[in-house]
Scaffold this motif. Structure first.
Motif, PDB file in Angstrom:
ATOM      1  N   ILE A   1       0.837  -1.207   0.000  1.00  0.00           N
ATOM      2  CA  ILE A   1       0.000   0.000   0.000  1.00  0.00           C
ATOM      3  C   ILE A   1       0.871   1.255   0.000  1.00  0.00           C
ATOM      4  O   ILE A   1       0.580   2.243  -0.704  1.00  0.00           O
ATOM      5  N   LEU A   2       1.961   1.234   0.754  1.00  0.00           N
ATOM      6  CA  LEU A   2       2.862   2.386   0.784  1.00  0.00           C
ATOM      7  C   LEU A   2       3.502   2.627  -0.580  1.00  0.00           C
ATOM      8  O   LEU A   2       3.709   3.778  -0.987  1.00  0.00           O
ATOM      9  N   GLN A   3       3.809   1.555  -1.300  1.00  0.00           N
ATOM     10  CA  GLN A   3       4.365   1.719  -2.645  1.00  0.00           C
ATOM     11  C   GLN A   3       3.343   2.350  -3.589  1.00  0.00           C
ATOM     12  O   GLN A   3       3.685   3.167  -4.435  1.00  0.00           O
ATOM     13  N   ILE A   4       2.083   1.978  -3.438  1.00  0.00           N
ATOM     14  CA  ILE A   4       1.031   2.568  -4.271  1.00  0.00           C
ATOM     15  C   ILE A   4       0.895   4.058  -3.960  1.00  0.00           C
ATOM     16  O   ILE A   4       0.815   4.901  -4.863  1.00  0.00           O
ATOM     17  N   PHE A   5       0.879   4.412  -2.683  1.00  0.00           N
ATOM     18  CA  PHE A   5       0.800   5.817  -2.300  1.00  0.00           C
ATOM     19  C   PHE A   5       1.985   6.606  -2.857  1.00  0.00           C
ATOM     20  O   PHE A   5       1.829   7.732  -3.346  1.00  0.00           O
ATOM     21  N   ALA A   6       3.183   6.021  -2.776  1.00  0.00           N
ATOM     22  CA  ALA A   6       4.381   6.713  -3.259  1.00  0.00           C
ATOM     23  C   ALA A   6       4.317   6.967  -4.762  1.00  0.00           C
ATOM     24  O   ALA A   6       4.743   8.015  -5.247  1.00  0.00           O
ATOM     25  N   SER A   7       3.760   6.010  -5.508  1.00  0.00           N
ATOM     26  CA  SER A   7       3.696   6.172  -6.964  1.00  0.00           C
ATOM     27  C   SER A   7       2.628   7.172  -7.389  1.00  0.00           C
ATOM     28  O   SER A   7       2.685   7.707  -8.499  1.00  0.00           O
ATOM     29  N   ARG A   8       1.654   7.443  -6.502  1.00  0.00           N
ATOM     30  CA  ARG A   8       0.544   8.321  -6.877  1.00  0.00           C
ATOM     31  C   ARG A   8       0.584   9.683  -6.182  1.00  0.00           C
ATOM     32  O   ARG A   8      -0.272  10.519  -6.443  1.00  0.00           O
ATOM     33  N   ALA A   9       1.554   9.899  -5.309  1.00  0.00           N
ATOM     34  CA  ALA A   9       1.656  11.195  -4.626  1.00  0.00           C
ATOM     35  C   ALA A   9       2.083  12.264  -5.633  1.00  0.00           C
ATOM     36  O   ALA A   9       3.029  12.064  -6.404  1.00  0.00           O
ATOM     37  N   ARG A  10       1.393  13.391  -5.613  1.00  0.00           N
ATOM     38  CA  ARG A  10       1.677  14.469  -6.569  1.00  0.00           C
ATOM     39  C   ARG A  10       2.104  15.759  -5.869  1.00  0.00           C
ATOM     40  O   ARG A  10       3.027  16.426  -6.309  1.00  0.00           O
ATOM     41  N   THR A  11       1.428  16.152  -4.811  1.00  0.00           N
ATOM     42  CA  THR A  11       1.773  17.398  -4.127  1.00  0.00           C
ATOM     43  C   THR A  11       2.994  17.192  -3.240  1.00  0.00           C
ATOM     44  O   THR A  11       3.354  16.056  -2.884  1.00  0.00           O
ATOM     45  N   ARG A  12       3.603  18.313  -2.868  1.00  0.00           N
ATOM     46  CA  ARG A  12       4.786  18.238  -2.001  1.00  0.00           C
ATOM     47  C   ARG A  12       4.430  17.635  -0.655  1.00  0.00           C
ATOM     48  O   ARG A  12       5.161  16.796  -0.123  1.00  0.00           O
ATOM     49  N   GLU A  13       3.296  18.043  -0.096  1.00  0.00           N
ATOM     50  CA  GLU A  13       2.895  17.523   1.205  1.00  0.00           C
ATOM     51  C   GLU A  13       2.645  16.023   1.149  1.00  0.00           C
ATOM     52  O   GLU A  13       3.050  15.275   2.055  1.00  0.00           O
ATOM     53  N   ALA A  14       1.994  15.557   0.098  1.00  0.00           N
ATOM     54  CA  ALA A  14       1.722  14.122  -0.038  1.00  0.00           C
ATOM     55  C   ALA A  14       3.010  13.329  -0.152  1.00  0.00           C
ATOM     56  O   ALA A  14       3.158  12.258   0.460  1.00  0.00           O
ATOM     57  N   LYS A  15       3.956  13.834  -0.915  1.00  0.00           N
ATOM     58  CA  LYS A  15       5.235  13.128  -1.069  1.00  0.00           C
ATOM     59  C   LYS A  15       5.997  13.054   0.249  1.00  0.00           C
ATOM     60  O   LYS A  15       6.599  12.030   0.574  1.00  0.00           O
ATOM     61  N   LEU A  16       5.964  14.166   1.022  1.00  0.00           N
ATOM     62  CA  LEU A  16       6.634  14.159   2.314  1.00  0.00           C
ATOM     63  C   LEU A  16       5.974  13.177   3.278  1.00  0.00           C
ATOM     64  O   LEU A  16       6.658  12.447   4.007  1.00  0.00           O
ATOM     65  N   GLN A  17       4.644  13.141   3.270  1.00  0.00           N
ATOM     66  CA  GLN A  17       3.931  12.229   4.164  1.00  0.00           C
ATOM     67  C   GLN A  17       4.199  10.770   3.812  1.00  0.00           C
ATOM     68  O   GLN A  17       4.393   9.928   4.691  1.00  0.00           O
ATOM     69  N   VAL A  18       4.217  10.468   2.512  1.00  0.00           N
ATOM     70  CA  VAL A  18       4.462   9.088   2.092  1.00  0.00           C
ATOM     71  C   VAL A  18       5.888   8.668   2.431  1.00  0.00           C
ATOM     72  O   VAL A  18       6.123   7.549   2.917  1.00  0.00           O
ATOM     73  N   GLU A  19       6.853   9.564   2.186  1.00  0.00           N
ATOM     74  CA  GLU A  19       8.243   9.225   2.514  1.00  0.00           C
ATOM     75  C   GLU A  19       8.398   8.986   4.008  1.00  0.00           C
ATOM     76  O   GLU A  19       9.099   8.060   4.435  1.00  0.00           O
ATOM     77  N   SER A  20       7.739   9.801   4.819  1.00  0.00           N
ATOM     78  CA  SER A  20       7.803   9.619   6.264  1.00  0.00           C
ATOM     79  C   SER A  20       7.205   8.269   6.663  1.00  0.00           C
ATOM     80  O   SER A  20       7.771   7.539   7.499  1.00  0.00           O
ATOM     81  N   ALA A  21       6.064   7.905   6.078  1.00  0.00           N
ATOM     82  CA  ALA A  21       5.443   6.620   6.395  1.00  0.00           C
ATOM     83  C   ALA A  21       6.320   5.452   5.950  1.00  0.00           C
ATOM     84  O   ALA A  21       6.430   4.439   6.657  1.00  0.00           O
TER      85      ALA A  21
END
Length: 260
Positions: free
Chosen positions: A175-195
């Motif tokens: 699931i984290l890999q899916i989120f990482a591939s679909r994150a577009r905004t800066r905040e989303a990318k930071l949140q996914v990397e943190s998770a």
């Protein structure tokens, strides 16, 4: 007896012999040229020998990444799970959801290996017989990764990757890999990397007892011994990055509050 019969046919050979004491030109020639000739002869011998061995196959992770980058089709995944009390119908739905998650991540589910048990095996989640069955399925379908429906402990993931010789991932990691591939905004990318880093922290690939020699440093940065475990170094890097991500996310929150 005719004296001319003993004279050499090439006059230059006479003058050469006088200059070099009558020695054989092949023995007193240019040492560099002679050495080069010997090397060429050796080189010719090498060419006649067996060809150089080809490099070994890439690791499963590298092979899956190369396949994705080259566009050679989806990587193949095996689905696995251990049902410890859920009804067959409900567990089948869970496996169907796992298949959908795999497809969302660009993976092709080619086979499924399930086990019904009172509890999961502490070391490998599945029993030893099912682990061997998984290994046969990997070879049969040339799978690149095994996806588990259950959350795996760091020890289970390491043991499975060692036994299966391929990449292993559980539902949370997928699931984290899916989120990482679909994150577009800066905040989303930071949140996914943190998770992802928080998920990776107890599952460090570098969990081994090898020591990394360090030198120098003073005060708080001084070494506390002759060496330090690689695991601790990896842990420090991840924790440092997590601290940076928290700061960046705090800045994003303040910027959003200001814009309101």
């Amino acid at each position: 007896m005719d004296g001319s019969a003993s004279l050499p046919s090439d006059p230059s050979a006479v003058s050469w012999g006088k200059r070099n004491g009558g020695e054989d030109p092949s023995k007193t020639g240019d040492p560099g040229k002679n050495a080069q000739g010997r090397q060429e002869e050796k080189g010719e011998g090498k060419d006649m020998g067996s060809p150089r061995p080809e490099p070994g196959p890439a690791s499963p992770r590298a092979r899956r990444r190369q396949k994705a980058e080259s566009g050679q089709g989806s990587s193949r995944a095996l689905l696995a799970g251990c049902n410890t009390g859920m009804s067959a119908e409900k567990y089948a739905r869970a496996i169907s959801e796992l298949r959908g998650l795999a497809e969302a991540c660009g993976l092709e589910a080619v086979s499924t290996v399930l086990q019904n048990a009172a509890q999961v095996t502490h070391a490998t989640c599945l029993g030893s017989g099912k682990v061997q069955e998984l290994k046969r399925e990997i070879e049969l379908f040339d799978a690149d990764i095994v996806l588990f429906n259950e959350a795996l402990t760091p020890m289970q993931m390491r043991n499975l990757e060692k036994a299966l010789e391929t990449e292993v991932l559980d539902r949370t990691g997928l699931i984290l890999q899916i989120f990482a591939s679909r994150a577009r905004t800066r905040e989303a990318k930071l949140q996914v990397e943190s998770a992802q880093l928080q998920y990776m922290l107890p599952r460090l690939v570098g969990m081994r007892a090898s020591l990394s020699r360090q030198g120098g440093g003073s005060g708080r940065l001084s070494n506390k011994g002759a060496g330090e475990q690689k695991l601790e170094l990896d842990r420090r890097r991840i924790e440092h990055r997590l601290t940076e991500l928290r700061r960046e996310l705090a800045v994003v929150d303040r910027e959003r509050a200001t814009q309101r």
